[in-house]
Design a protein around this motif. Structure first.
Motif, short mmCIF file in Angstrom:
data_model
loop_
_atom_site.label_atom_id
_atom_site.label_comp_id
_atom_site.label_asym_id
_atom_site.label_seq_id
_atom_site.Cartn_x
_atom_site.Cartn_y
_atom_site.Cartn_z
N LEU A 75 -19.42 25.18 81.96
CA LEU A 75 -18.06 24.69 82.19
C LEU A 75 -17.33 25.63 83.13
O LEU A 75 -17.27 26.84 82.89
CB LEU A 75 -17.30 24.62 80.87
CG LEU A 75 -17.94 23.82 79.73
CD1 LEU A 75 -17.06 23.89 78.48
CD2 LEU A 75 -18.18 22.39 80.15
N CYS A 130 -13.69 26.10 85.69
CA CYS A 130 -12.31 25.67 85.91
C CYS A 130 -11.85 26.16 87.26
O CYS A 130 -11.88 27.36 87.55
CB CYS A 130 -11.39 26.22 84.81
SG CYS A 130 -9.66 25.75 85.01
N THR A 177 -13.43 21.45 85.69
CA THR A 177 -12.08 20.97 85.41
C THR A 177 -11.16 21.54 86.47
O THR A 177 -11.05 22.76 86.62
CB THR A 177 -11.61 21.42 84.02
OG1 THR A 177 -12.48 20.88 83.02
CG2 THR A 177 -10.18 20.94 83.75
N HIS A 190 -12.42 29.05 76.76
CA HIS A 190 -13.17 27.80 76.78
C HIS A 190 -14.21 27.73 77.90
O HIS A 190 -15.32 27.22 77.69
CB HIS A 190 -12.19 26.64 76.92
CG HIS A 190 -12.83 25.29 76.98
ND1 HIS A 190 -13.42 24.68 75.89
CD2 HIS A 190 -13.00 24.42 78.03
CE1 HIS A 190 -13.90 23.51 76.24
NE2 HIS A 190 -13.66 23.32 77.53
N PHE A 191 -13.88 28.23 79.07
CA PHE A 191 -14.73 28.04 80.24
C PHE A 191 -15.69 29.21 80.45
O PHE A 191 -15.34 30.37 80.21
CB PHE A 191 -13.87 27.88 81.50
CG PHE A 191 -12.96 26.68 81.45
CD1 PHE A 191 -13.44 25.40 81.72
CD2 PHE A 191 -11.62 26.82 81.10
CE1 PHE A 191 -12.61 24.30 81.66
CE2 PHE A 191 -10.78 25.72 81.03
CZ PHE A 191 -11.28 24.45 81.31
N VAL A 237 -14.12 30.74 85.62
CA VAL A 237 -12.86 30.30 86.23
C VAL A 237 -12.84 30.82 87.66
O VAL A 237 -13.14 31.99 87.91
CB VAL A 237 -11.64 30.82 85.45
CG1 VAL A 237 -10.35 30.46 86.18
CG2 VAL A 237 -11.64 30.26 84.04
N THR A 247 -11.04 32.01 79.84
CA THR A 247 -12.46 32.31 80.07
C THR A 247 -13.12 32.80 78.79
O THR A 247 -12.54 33.62 78.05
CB THR A 247 -12.62 33.38 81.16
OG1 THR A 247 -11.95 32.94 82.35
CG2 THR A 247 -14.08 33.63 81.48
#
Length: 256
Positions: free
Chosen positions: A54, A56, A79, A122-123, A126, A168
């Motif tokens: 993932l 961002c 995202t 979450h990611f 970034v 992050t």
């Protein structure tokens, strides 16, 4: 803090259709105002992402950096976050026209505020090309979107990068592209002792000081700061060096 973006709609005459990564990526972006270019490509090339992770793109504009990452790392989920709904609309269009709609999402958030709708830790990665010109030290660009994309005070930049770190995951990375003058602020925000940080200068040509640094910080890392040899962008006659061409045309990673 940046002014609210101008939300007047853009029509076809307001846009250009630009090729990146040797034509692997086609990006619609406003004809006037802030326009993505080399900085976005170099930033994306620095992100050590793997498939299905993932990522961002914080302050994404029309999504160029995130889409450059997606073009290099097949299957990475991006995202794209911005305050400007019109730019987010273009980012969605750009993702769809480049075959990335299923792994590319957009999210509206005020990055000068708390951005509570952005999930913390979450990611995996970034990436951000933040507004890095100090708005107190010069004249703002006349076009509002360009001014918002380029100008911010030191406190605003510090807040922006702390937010990047906050979203992050532990052991993940934050990558930012900045002028050398903003390195102290970036280190204060991301890693005051420089732990887990690699700084890569981008040299315009031999004998010319770097105008940009790519800083990558791994969260919760103990390794000391590394100043990488850097990347020489242009050789004699202004032609891109083979190393720069590998990134700009072949979607290669930034490895020095």
């Amino acid at each position: 803090m940046p002014s609210p973006p101008d939300q007047r709609p853009l029509d076809a005459d307001d846009l250009t259709d630009d090729a990146f990564l040797g034509g692997r990526l086609q990006v619609l972006q406003p004809r006037k105002g802030f326009r993505a270019g080399l900085d976005a490509v170099m930033l994306a090339a620095a992100v050590p992402a793997r498939p299905r992770q993932l990522a961002c793109d914080l302050g994404c504009g029309v999504g160029t950096a995130g889409l450059c990452l997606a073009a290099r790392v097949e299957g990475v989920h991006v995202t794209a976050v911005d305050i400007d709904d019109l730019m987010l609309g273009l980012a969605s269009r750009n993702a769809a026209r480049n075959g990335k709609a299923e792994t590319f999402a957009v999210l509206a958030a005020d990055l000068a505020g708390r951005a509570r709708n952005l999930p913390r830790q979450h990611f995996h990665h970034v990436l951000t090309n933040p507004p890095f010109h100090d708005e107190a030290s010069g004249t703002s660009a006349p076009e509002r979107r360009k001014a918002n994309a380029k100008a911010i005070g030191a406190d605003g930049l510090r807040h922006w990068l702390r937010l990047a770190r906050a979203i992050t995951r532990p052991g993940g990375t934050v990558s930012a592209i900045l002028p050398p003058a903003q390195l102290p602020v970036a280190l204060e925000a991301l890693s005051p002792r420089g732990r887990g940080v690699t700084v890569t200068p981008l040299w315009p040509r031999v004998g010319v000081p770097a105008k940009r640094l790519v800083l990558t910080a791994r969260t919760n890392a103990a390794a000391p700061l590394v100043m990488a040899p850097g990347l020489l962008l242009h050789g004699p006659g202004g032609k891109p060096t083979p190393e720069a061409e590998q990134i700009l045309r072949q979607a290669g990673p930034l490895s020095t």
